[in-house]
Structure formats: C-alpha cells, structure tokens
Scaffold this motif. Structure first.
Motif, PDB file in Angstrom:
ATOM      1  N   ARG A 293      -9.897  -6.288  34.591  1.00 34.10           N
ATOM      2  CA  ARG A 293      -8.758  -5.437  34.954  1.00 34.10           C
ATOM      3  C   ARG A 293      -7.496  -5.815  34.172  1.00 34.10           C
ATOM      4  NH1 ARG A 293      -9.566  -2.080  38.874  1.00 34.10           N
ATOM      5  NH2 ARG A 293     -11.236  -2.341  40.366  1.00 34.10           N
ATOM      6  N   ASP A 294      -7.556  -6.916  33.444  1.00 32.50           N
ATOM      7  CA  ASP A 294      -6.426  -7.335  32.621  1.00 32.50           C
ATOM      8  C   ASP A 294      -6.215  -6.286  31.528  1.00 32.50           C
ATOM      9  OD1 ASP A 294      -5.022  -8.478  30.358  1.00 32.50           O
ATOM     10  OD2 ASP A 294      -5.391 -10.462  31.199  1.00 32.50           O
ATOM     11  N   PRO A 295      -4.992  -5.767  31.375  1.00 35.08           N
ATOM     12  CA  PRO A 295      -4.749  -4.719  30.385  1.00 35.08           C
ATOM     13  C   PRO A 295      -5.117  -5.115  28.954  1.00 35.08           C
ATOM     14  CG  PRO A 295      -2.808  -5.032  31.782  1.00 35.08           C
ATOM     15  CD  PRO A 295      -3.801  -6.089  32.153  1.00 35.08           C
ATOM     16  N   VAL A 296      -5.123  -6.407  28.655  1.00 34.68           N
ATOM     17  CA  VAL A 296      -5.500  -6.858  27.315  1.00 34.68           C
ATOM     18  C   VAL A 296      -7.020  -6.805  27.141  1.00 34.68           C
ATOM     19  CG1 VAL A 296      -5.472  -8.830  25.728  1.00 34.68           C
ATOM     20  CG2 VAL A 296      -3.449  -8.295  27.083  1.00 34.68           C
ATOM     21  N   VAL A 297      -7.754  -7.123  28.177  1.00 32.04           N
ATOM     22  CA  VAL A 297      -9.219  -7.201  28.106  1.00 32.04           C
ATOM     23  C   VAL A 297      -9.875  -5.852  28.398  1.00 32.04           C
ATOM     24  CG1 VAL A 297     -11.251  -8.341  29.098  1.00 32.04           C
ATOM     25  CG2 VAL A 297      -9.163  -9.648  28.705  1.00 32.04           C
ATOM     26  N   MET A 298      -9.244  -5.028  29.218  1.00 35.42           N
ATOM     27  CA  MET A 298      -9.824  -3.762  29.652  1.00 35.42           C
ATOM     28  C   MET A 298     -10.330  -2.886  28.497  1.00 35.42           C
ATOM     29  SD  MET A 298      -8.188  -0.996  32.298  1.00 35.42           S
ATOM     30  CE  MET A 298      -7.589  -2.321  33.342  1.00 35.42           C
ATOM     31  N   PRO A 299      -9.592  -2.738  27.405  1.00 36.70           N
ATOM     32  CA  PRO A 299     -10.121  -1.902  26.316  1.00 36.70           C
ATOM     33  C   PRO A 299     -11.440  -2.417  25.742  1.00 36.70           C
ATOM     34  CG  PRO A 299      -7.771  -2.302  26.010  1.00 36.70           C
ATOM     35  CD  PRO A 299      -8.225  -3.181  27.150  1.00 36.70           C
TER      36      PRO A 299
END
Length: 192
Positions: free
Chosen positions: A98-104
C-alpha cells in the motif's frame, strides 16, 4: 529525449530508453507498451525502439527487467533484519504493497502474472522468473519451521490476490489484508 541513431553508445541509448519506458510503465501501467505510443512518449520512433531492442518482446523483457532492478533496490531495506513468521511477513508485505512508492511495482507484476495466465508472450516467460524470484525472496524472509513449513507460494498467492482485487476495485481490500495477516498470526501462535 531526442532520437540520434548515430550515437556511438548504443547500449547507453538502449538503457536510457529502457529507463524512460520503465518509469512510464510504473506510472501508467503495461497498457503503455504499444510500440508507436511508447516510442512517442519516450522521444523516439517505433523503428528506433526495434533497432535498440531487436524486437517488441525484447523491449518488453528489457523494460520489465529494469523495473525488477528498481524493485530489488527498494526491497533491500526490507531484506535486512531477522526472518519472521508467515503471519508477520504477510502483514508487512501487504502494508508495504500500500506504500505509494511500492504500489506501482505491485500493480505491474500483478498485471504481468495476469497476462501470463492468459498465455500472452513474452509475459508468460517473464512471469516464471518473477514468481521464482519472489518465492525465493519470501523463503529468505521466513523463520524456518521444519514441523510446519509455509510454502512461499502460498504467501505470494495471497499477496497477488489482494493486489489484483485492489486493482479491480480500489479500496475493497482495506480490511482484508489486516484480517488475513491476523489470521495467519493466530495460526503461527497455535503452531508454536
């Protein structure tokens, strides 16, 4: 990015194109991998993409390899520290997803696996390596339990399922991830 086919550093130009395409795919998804649209977006022509990569499959594979390299760097921080129980691991990974850096990255790999399941080349070949790499990494993060081993593929299946459901219906897994992790933590406690 301008197109200059006379550049003596072909490998450097290929790397720059792979990097630009990887950033685009991470932002907008695998749907951006059409040759003409991708070429325009990274500042070259479809002919030049084929020149630098050899084929569309090699382009896709190269871009996904670059994305994998970027994810490996991110996961270095999560690879330190002692191994954990399956429940603790699942909770950490679902929160990390759910981390915006990891999500993609999660979305790209889930899309790769879905395309592979449909038999789409070259995603079918890439997915085999991705699954092998993920299960190997998961295996290094788990406390060994000879009496009740947890197959890394079981945890990967949960993570991929939660990610796919979240992609299809954003917000639908808000409570599912913590509930699944807690259920595994309870099971971990009974195992001991």
């Amino acid at each position: 990015m301008s197109d200059d086919s006379a550049t003596p550093d072909r490998a450097g130009r290929r790397d720059a194109l792979a990097e630009a395409a990887a950033e685009l795919v991470l932002r907008e998804g695998l749907g951006t991998m059409g040759l003409r649209g991708l070429a325009r977006r990274v500042g070259t022509s479809d002919r030049m993409l084929i020149y630098y990569f050899g084929s569309k499959d090699a382009l896709v594979t190269g871009v996904l390899a670059r994305i994998g390299e970027k994810l490996s760097v991110l996961l270095q921080a999560y690879s330190a520290g002692p191994p954990v129980s399956p429940g603790a691991f699942l909770g950490q990974v679902l929160m990390l997803g759910r981390d915006p850096v990891v999500m993609p990255f999660m979305r790209v790999w889930t899309d790769v696996i879905a395309r592979a399941a449909a038999g789409e080349a070259p995603y079918d070949m890439v997915a085999k390596k991705v699954v092998a790499d993920w299960t190997a990494w998961i295996g290094t993060r788990l406390i060994p339990d000879p009496d009740r081993p947890c197959p890394p593929a079981a945890l990967l299946s949960i993570v991929e399922g939660v990610t796919l459901l979240e992609m299809a219906c954003p917000g639908s897994t808000t409570e599912a991830g913590p509930w699944l992790a807690e259920a595994l933590l309870r099971a971990d406690g009974r195992a001991g």
